[in-house]
Design a protein around this motif. Sequence first.
Motif, short mmCIF file in Angstrom:
data_model
loop_
_atom_site.label_atom_id
_atom_site.label_comp_id
_atom_site.label_asym_id
_atom_site.label_seq_id
_atom_site.Cartn_x
_atom_site.Cartn_y
_atom_site.Cartn_z
N ALA A 38 0.92 -1.16 0.09
CA ALA A 38 -0.04 0.11 0.02
C ALA A 38 0.91 1.30 -0.09
N GLY A 39 1.93 1.21 0.44
CA GLY A 39 2.98 2.25 0.43
C GLY A 39 2.58 3.13 1.63
N PRO A 40 3.38 4.31 1.68
CA PRO A 40 3.33 5.08 2.93
C PRO A 40 2.07 5.59 3.41
N GLU A 41 1.07 5.60 2.58
CA GLU A 41 -0.18 6.11 2.83
C GLU A 41 -1.08 5.24 3.79
N GLY A 42 -0.79 3.83 3.70
CA GLY A 42 -1.24 2.93 4.43
C GLY A 42 -2.68 2.52 3.87
N LEU A 43 -3.49 2.04 4.76
CA LEU A 43 -4.83 1.27 4.30
C LEU A 43 -5.48 1.76 5.66
N PRO A 44 -7.01 2.08 5.31
CA PRO A 44 -8.14 2.01 6.45
C PRO A 44 -8.15 0.60 6.90
N MET A 45 -8.46 0.37 8.03
CA MET A 45 -8.37 -0.89 8.91
C MET A 45 -9.48 -1.64 8.20
N GLY A 46 -10.69 -1.09 7.67
CA GLY A 46 -11.46 -2.20 6.92
C GLY A 46 -10.79 -2.71 5.57
N GLU A 47 -10.36 -1.84 4.89
CA GLU A 47 -9.57 -2.12 3.55
C GLU A 47 -8.62 -3.11 3.73
N LEU A 48 -7.71 -2.92 4.96
CA LEU A 48 -6.77 -3.77 5.16
C LEU A 48 -7.38 -5.36 5.38
N GLY A 49 -8.55 -5.17 6.22
CA GLY A 49 -9.14 -6.44 6.57
C GLY A 49 -9.75 -7.06 5.20
N ALA A 50 -10.01 -6.35 4.47
CA ALA A 50 -10.62 -6.98 3.15
C ALA A 50 -9.45 -7.38 2.21
N ARG A 51 -8.41 -6.88 2.20
CA ARG A 51 -7.19 -7.39 1.27
C ARG A 51 -6.44 -8.56 1.95
N THR A 52 -6.61 -8.66 3.28
CA THR A 52 -5.96 -10.00 3.78
C THR A 52 -6.91 -10.86 4.37
N GLY A 53 -8.13 -10.65 4.13
CA GLY A 53 -9.23 -11.97 4.90
C GLY A 53 -9.27 -11.90 6.14
N ILE A 54 -8.36 -10.88 6.90
CA ILE A 54 -8.67 -10.88 8.31
C ILE A 54 -9.36 -9.90 9.00
N SER A 55 -10.28 -9.87 9.84
CA SER A 55 -11.11 -8.86 10.28
C SER A 55 -11.07 -8.83 11.90
N GLY A 56 -11.85 -7.68 12.51
CA GLY A 56 -12.05 -7.61 13.68
C GLY A 56 -10.90 -7.75 14.63
N SER A 57 -11.45 -8.64 15.77
CA SER A 57 -10.27 -8.62 16.89
C SER A 57 -9.09 -9.40 16.42
N THR A 58 -9.20 -10.30 15.58
CA THR A 58 -7.80 -10.90 14.95
C THR A 58 -6.94 -9.81 14.33
N LEU A 59 -7.40 -9.29 13.38
CA LEU A 59 -6.65 -8.24 12.79
C LEU A 59 -6.13 -7.23 13.87
N THR A 60 -6.89 -6.91 14.70
CA THR A 60 -6.25 -5.93 15.73
C THR A 60 -5.08 -6.51 16.70
N HIS A 61 -5.53 -7.79 16.82
CA HIS A 61 -4.58 -8.65 17.88
C HIS A 61 -3.03 -8.62 16.69
N HIS A 62 -3.17 -9.12 15.45
CA HIS A 62 -1.91 -8.95 14.56
C HIS A 62 -1.43 -7.68 14.43
N LEU A 63 -2.01 -6.76 14.31
CA LEU A 63 -1.48 -5.37 14.25
C LEU A 63 -0.72 -4.90 15.57
N LYS A 64 -1.60 -5.39 16.70
CA LYS A 64 -0.85 -5.00 17.89
C LYS A 64 0.66 -5.58 17.85
N ILE A 65 0.90 -7.00 17.60
CA ILE A 65 2.18 -7.57 17.59
C ILE A 65 3.05 -6.95 16.58
N LEU A 66 2.64 -6.73 15.46
CA LEU A 66 3.57 -6.02 14.47
C LEU A 66 3.84 -4.59 15.06
N ALA A 67 3.00 -3.71 15.65
CA ALA A 67 3.23 -2.62 16.08
C ALA A 67 4.37 -2.71 17.07
#
Length: 118
Positions: A38-67
């Motif tokens: 996506a580049g430096p502009e990033g993605l809205p949370m919903g779009e990231l979920g749609a692109r990865t097939g991961i949403s909700g608390s699971t996506l939040t959990h993975h983002l927390k670990i990456l952060a």
Amino acid sequence: MKTNPPPSVDFDLTLMATRFAALGSEQRLGVLQALVRAGPEGLPMGELGARTGISGSTLTHHLKILAQAGLARQVRQGRQIICMGADLDIIDRLSGFLFDQCCADAPKGHDHDGHSHG
């Protein structure tokens, strides 16, 4: 007699181990890949979920670990949460970590593929 590496080397190894551990999940690796694409502009949370097939608390959990590993971040823009990958220099440093000292201890005349050159 065993010698300890300088503290900066210890810190670097710890940091890199943390970052590699954060990528130890197919889903997290997919999230980071989508953010890098996506580049430096990033993605809205919903779009990231749609692109990865991961949403909700699971996506939040993975983002927390990456952060926590310094590989992703989230920024609120109005009502949206924008997810961004780490600065590309951090990603480059992570990938280069394995190759920076490639073949440093190999006999002279060998390359990183293990092939001998005359």
